[in-house]
Enzyme design. Structure first.
Site, PDB file in Angstrom:
ATOM      1  NE  ARG A 317      -3.043  -0.251   3.233  1.00 47.18           N
ATOM      2  CZ  ARG A 317      -4.034  -0.891   3.841  1.00 47.18           C
ATOM      3  NH1 ARG A 317      -5.236  -0.823   3.364  1.00 47.18           N
ATOM      4  NH2 ARG A 317      -3.823  -1.580   4.924  1.00 47.18           N
ATOM      5  CB  VAL A 439      -8.120   0.851  -5.484  1.00 48.65           C
ATOM      6  CG1 VAL A 439      -9.068   0.884  -6.642  1.00 48.65           C
ATOM      7  CG2 VAL A 439      -6.963   1.826  -5.747  1.00 48.65           C
ATOM      8  CD  GLU A 440      -3.106  -0.820  -3.296  1.00 51.54           C
ATOM      9  OE1 GLU A 440      -2.462  -0.152  -2.476  1.00 51.54           O
ATOM     10  OE2 GLU A 440      -2.599  -1.357  -4.287  1.00 51.54           O
ATOM     11  N   GLY A 441      -8.384  -0.032  -0.034  1.00 49.80           N
ATOM     12  CA  GLY A 441      -8.946   0.536   1.200  1.00 49.80           C
ATOM     13  C   GLY A 441      -9.435   1.941   0.917  1.00 49.80           C
TER      14      GLY A 441
END
Ligand SMILES: Cc1cc2nc3c(=O)[nH]c(=O)nc-3n(C[C@H](O)[C@H](O)[C@H](O)COP(=O)(O)OP(=O)(O)OC[C@H]3O[C@@H](n4cnc5c(N)ncnc54)[C@H](O)[C@@H]3O)c2cc1C
Length: 766
Positions: A317, A439-441
Site C-alpha cells: 500500500r 482502491v486498496e482501502g
C-alpha cells in the site's frame, strides 16, 4: 509478599477486570490486520518523544546501477511508445506492441526475484518506475502496477509452496501468465471479509484423476487486469462439510490460484473506471474445480487468507498509489507553473495574480512533501520494514493530496484543461483521482479505522500488550502480563502529560532537536505535538475505551494528526538528505506551517467534541494553553513557493525530477517549449513594457528592439498560442452512435450501450 505482587493483587487486578469490559475487543479479522506487518517510525511518533537521530539515520532510498539503467532504458523507451489519447479514446487498450514490450522487458516482474527470472527490484526502484510511467500514461502505469502489488506474484513469494513458486513465478516473470487479484464482490467492498464467494472441499476429476480439491463459486467485480488475465488469485470462504480436511466446517478465507481457462470461469467483460481504459472487469465462476495444491501455500494455508492479504498490503500500500500520486502532483505542479507563466490575461501572466499564486504555492509545497514521504517510506520498506500504519497513511494522504492538487491544476488551467483531446495533458489525472481514493482501502475507512484505529493499537507502546493480556485464556499469566504493561503505560502517560504540558507552555523551545541548522525549530515543534498526541490518545482510550472505535470523526482527526507528524518528519528528512538546500527552505517552511495549523485545528476539534468535558478542558489547558497559534503559511511564504514554479531553476527541477517530458508536437511539449521561450524573451518584453510599446512591429520600427529580437518575440508568441490551443472535432467524430460515420466514433459510443458485449477491438485477449 513482594511489592510487585501486592501491586498486582490490590491495584492491577480490579483494573484488569474493569479493562476487560471497557477496552475494545478485537474480531479475528481485526486481529489479523493488526498482526500483519510491523511498526516503524509510527511507533516513535506514538511514543510522544520521537528519536530524531533514528529518523536521520535511516539510509536514503537509492537505485542500483542496474535499476537506474532500467529507468533510463526500457522505461524511457516505453514512455516514448505511449500515446494516452490514442490508448484511451481510439484503441481503448494498450496497443499490442506495448503489451509485448511490457512482458518482454519484465515490467510485470519487478518484485519477482532474479532466481525466478524476475527483475528483483527494490521498493524504491519499483516506485520510480511507476512514478515515471504515471507522468506519461496512467493506463500503462496501472497495468504495470497491478502484477507488482497485491496479487498472485506477491502472495506466492511470501506464502507459496516451493513447487508453486517454481512453477508460477518464472511464468509470471516471462509474461506467459497475466495475473489479477479477485477480492471485491458486489456485497463485500470495504468489508471484504463478508464475501459470499465460496469453496467447498470435495473430490473431483483433475487431469483424468480423482483428487481432493475445491469446488468454487464466485462473483467478483472491479478486478484490475481480469478481462485479460490467465490466472486469478481468488479470495473465497472455504467450507468442509464432509470433514475431508479435519474437524472444522467453516475453514475461513482462503486464497487460491485459478487458471481462467478452467470450465466455469467467466472473464472478459469490462468496466470503464472513470472512463479510464486499463483492463478492469467482473468475473464469475460456477462450480469451478481446482485441486488442493492450487491453494496458495497448500493445505497448510487454508483459512489463513485474510492474514496473508493484510500482510501483503502492509508494504504494498505504501508503494504503488503513493508513487502515482507523487508523480501526478509533480506533473501538475510542473505544468501548472509553466501554464501560469505563459498564459496572460489582463496583459499580465496569470501566475502574477495572488489568487493564482495561492494555488501554485500549495502545489509546489505538496509536490515537495509527497515525494519526501514516498522516498522515506520506500527507504523503510527497503530496510525490511512492513509498516502497516505508515503505508495506510501514505495511501490515504497521497491520494487525497493528489485530489487537491489536481483540482488546483484544473482551476488554474481552466478551459484549457477542461476541453478533452490529445492536447489536454491533465484530464486523465483529474478523472483518475477517485480511483486512487477508492482502491486498496477506500480513504474514508482508511483514515478513521486503519490509520488511527489500528494504528493506536499496533503503534502504541503498551496498548496491544494490554489487550493481548486481557484476552489470555490463562488468567494468571494474563494478569501478570497486564500488570507489567499497565504500569509501564501509566509511567508513559505521566511522562507524556508532563512533556506535553512543558513543551506547550514553553512553545516547544526546550524540546530535543538535532542540529540541522535552519530546520531545528521545526523538529522542536513536531516533538511538542507528538507529546500532545500521545497524551490525547491515552486520554481518549481511557475515557472512551471500546467506544472510540465507533467515534469515527474523533479517530479520523487523530489519524490526521498522526499523518501530519509522519509527513512532516519526511519533509525534514528530505531537506537534510538533499544537502540542506537553502533555496528549498520556503517549501519546507510552507509544509511545516500548513501541517502545524492542521494539527492544532484537529486538536481543537477533538477537544471540542470529546465526550468527557472535564478531560477535554484539562487537555486543552495542557496542550493548547494559548489557543490556536498556528494559522498556516503566510502570504509571503506562499508567494515564494509559487515563484519556484514560475521560473526555471535547479530547485524547480528538484521538485519535478524524473517526470517524462513531452515529445514532438504534443500538448506537453508545446507547453514546455512555450515556457522556455517565454522565460527567454522576458528581458525583451520588459524592455517593451518600459518603452510603453505593446506591439512588436512598432517597437522594432521605433528601434526599441532589433530584427532578431522581434523574431524571438514572435516565436515566443507563436509557441504560447500553440500551447494554449485546445482540440476541436468534426461533428461526426462525436456524433450520437446511430449517426456515427467513423469507426473510431462507433467504437467509442458502443461502449455506452447497456450490457454491450465488448467488441474484439477493445477487449482482445493476448
Ligand atoms: C478502478 C478500480 C480497481 C479495482 N481493482 C481491484 C482489484 O484488482 N481487485 C479487487 O479485489 N478489488 C479491486 N477494486 C475494489 C476496491 O478495492 C473497492 O472498490 C474498495 O474496497 C471499496 O469498496 P466499494 O467500492 O464497494 O465501496 P464500499 O465498501 O461500498 O464503501 C462505500 C463508502 O463507505 C465507506 N465505508 C465503508 N465502511 C466504512 C466504515 N466502517 N466506516 C467509515 N466508512 C466506511 C468507504 O470508505 C466508502 O467511502 C477496485 C476498485 C476500483 C474502483
Amino acid at each position: 509478599m513482594s511489592a510487585t505482587s501486592l501491586r498486582r493483587d490490590l491495584i492491577s487486578k480490579p483494573i484488569f477486570r474493569w479493562a476487560q469490559q471497557v477496552l475494545p475487543t478485537l474480531s479475528d479479522t481485526e486481529r489479523e490486520a493488526i498482526e500483519a506487518g510491523d511498526v516503524w517510525w509510527d511507533a516513535d511518533l506514538f511514543s510522544g518523544n520521537p528519536d530524531w537521530a533514528k529518523l536521520l539515520a535511516v539510509p536514503p532510498a537509492t537505485l542500483s546501477p542496474e535499476e537506474q539503467a532500467f529507468l533510463d532504458g526500457p522505461v524511457d523507451e516505453l514512455c516514448r511508445m505511449l500515446d494516452e489519447w490514442r490508448i484511451s479514446w481510439e484503441l481503448r487498450d494498450l496497443p499490442p506492441e506495448v503489451w509485448d514490450f511490457l512482458k518482454r522487458n519484465k515490467f510485470f516482474a519487478m518484485i519477482i526475484p532474479k532466481t525466478y527470472g524476475g527483475l528483483g527490484f527494490s521498493a524504491y526502484a519499483h516506485s520510480e518506475v511507476i512514478r515515471k510511467l504515471s507522468t506519461r500514461s496512467l493506463t500503462a502505469a496501472v497495468t504495470a502496477m497491478v502484477p507488482n502489488s497485491l496479487g498472485p506474484g506477491e502472495l506466492l513469494l511470501h506464502f507459496g509452496t516451493k513447487a508453486q513458486q517454481d512453477y508460477w513465478l518464472p511464468r509470471l516473470a516471462e509474461g506467459k501468465e497475466i495475473p489479477c487479484f479477485g477480492l471485491t464482490s458486489p456485497e463485500a467492498g470495504s468489508d471484504a471479509a463478508s464475501m459470499t464467494d465460496s469453496g467447498v472441499v470435495c473430490r473431483g476429476i483433475w487431469q483424468g484423476r480423482e483428487v481432493l480439491g475445491i469446488r468454487l463459486n464466485w462473483h467478483k467485480r472491479y478486478i484490475t487486469l481480469c478481462p485479460i488475465a490467465t490466472v486469478i488469485g481468488l479470495a473465497f470462504k472455504l467450507y468442509d462439510p464432509d470433514h475431508l480436511l479435519g474437524e472444522r466446517n467453516e475453514i475461513g478465507i482462503t486464497l487460491a490460484l485459478v487458471p481462467t481457462s478452467l470450465p466455469g470461469v467467466d472473464v472478459g467483460r469490462r468496466h470503464l473506471p472513470a472512463l479510464m481504459v486499463f483492463q478492469n472487469g467482473p468475473t464469475t465462476g460456477r462450480d469451478v474445480f481446482i485441486p488442493l495444491d492450487h491453494v496458495i501455500g497448500g493445505v497448510a494455508q487454508v483459512g489463513k487468507g485474510w492474514k496473508m492479504l493484510m500482510s501483503a498490503l502492509a508494504a504494498g500500500r505504501g508503494i504503488s498509489l503513493p508513487s502515482l500520486s507523487a508523480a501526478g502532483t509533480a506533473f501538475a505542479a510542473h505544468t501548472t507553473g509553466a501554464y501560469a507563466r505563459i498564459r496572460e490575461q489582463f496583459h499580465v501572466p496569470i501566475g502574477r495574480f495572488e489568487a493564482i499564486q495561492e494555488r501554485l504555492g500549495r502545489m509546489a509545497a505538496t509536490a515537495y512533501l509527497l515525494d519526501a514521504a514516498r522516498r522515506l517510506t520506500c527507504a523503510g520498506i527497503d530496510h525490511g520494514h512492513k509498516p502497516a500504519v505508515v503505508t495506510a497513511i501514505m495511501k490515504e494522504q497521497a491520494t487525497e493530496r493528489l485530489r487537491m492538487v489536481a483540482n488546483d491544476a484544473m482551476d488554474v488551467h481552466a478551459g484549457k484543461a477542461v476541453q478533452e483531446g490529445p492536447l489536454n495533458y491533465l484530464g486523465g489525472f483529474y478523472r483518475s483521482v477517485p480511483i486512487g481514493i477508492t482502491v486498496e482501502g477506500a480513504n474514508i475507512v482508511t483514515r478513521s479505522l486503519i490509520q488511527f484505529g489500528q494504528g493506536a493499537i499496533r503503534s502504541h507502546p503498551y496498548l496491544l500488550k494490554e489487550m493481548t493480556a486481557l484476552e489470555d485464556p490463562d488468567r494468571a499469566r494474563g494478569l501478570a502480563e497486564f500488570d507489567r504493561a499497565f504500569w509501564g503505560h501509566l509511567g508513559h502517560s505521566f511522562a507524556n502529560a508532563f512533556r506535553a504540558w512543558w513543551r506547550a507552555w514553553t512553545g516547544g523551545v526546550f524540546a530535543p532537536a538535532p542540529a540541522t541548522g535552519r530546520t531545528r525549530g521545526f523538529y522542536k515543534q513536531l516533538g511538542r505535538y507528538a507529546a500532545a498526541f500521545a497524551l490525547a490518545v491515552d486520554m481518549a482510550l481511557l475515557t472512551l475505551g471500546g467506544a472510540l472505535k465507533r467515534q469515527e470523526m474523533l479517530s479520523g482527526r487523530f489519524g490526521d494528526i498522526l499523518s501530519e507528524l509522519y509527513l512532516l518528519s519526511a519533509v525534514l528528512k528530505r531537506w537534510d538528505e538533499e544537502g540542506r538546500q537553502r533555496a528549498d527552505l520556503p517549501l519546507v517552511a510552507w509544509c511545516m506551517e500548513d501541517g502545524f495549523a492542521t494539527i492544532e485545528a484537529r486538536f481543537d476539534a477533538i477537544f471540542a467534541n470529546f465526550p468527557s468535558r472535564p478531560v477535554a478542558w484539562f487537555l486543552r489547558w495542557l496542550v493548547l494553553p494559548f489557543g490556536l497559534r498556528r494559522r498556516g503559511p503566510s502570504d509571503r511564504l506562499t508567494r515564494a513557493c509559487a515563484e519556484i514554479l514560475l521560473t526555471p531553476s535547479a530547485r524547480r527541477d528538484r521538485l519535478t525530477v524524473d517526470i517524462f517530458h513531452g515529445i514532438g508536437d504534443e500538448g506537453l511539449a508545446r507547453l514546455e517549449r512555450a515556457f522556455e521561450l517565454t522565460v527567454a524573451a522576458q528581458p525583451l518584453r520588459d524592455r517593451l513594457h518600459e518603452g510603453h510599446a505593446r506591439d512588436v512591429e512598432k517597437a522594432r520600427q521605433e528601434g526599441l528592439i532589433n530584427d532578431a529580437e522581434a523574431q524571438q518575440l514572435r516565436a515566443a508568441a507563436a509557441a504560447v498560442a500553440a500551447a494554449v490551443a485546445v482540440d476541436d472535432f468534426a461533428p461526426e467524430a462525436i456524433a450520437p452512435r446511430q449517426a456515427a460515420a467513423e469507426p473510431v466514433a462507433a467504437v467509442k459510443w458502443n461502449l455506452f450501450k447497456r450490457n454491450a458485449r465488448p467488441a474484439a477491438s477493445i477487449a482482445g485477449r493476448r
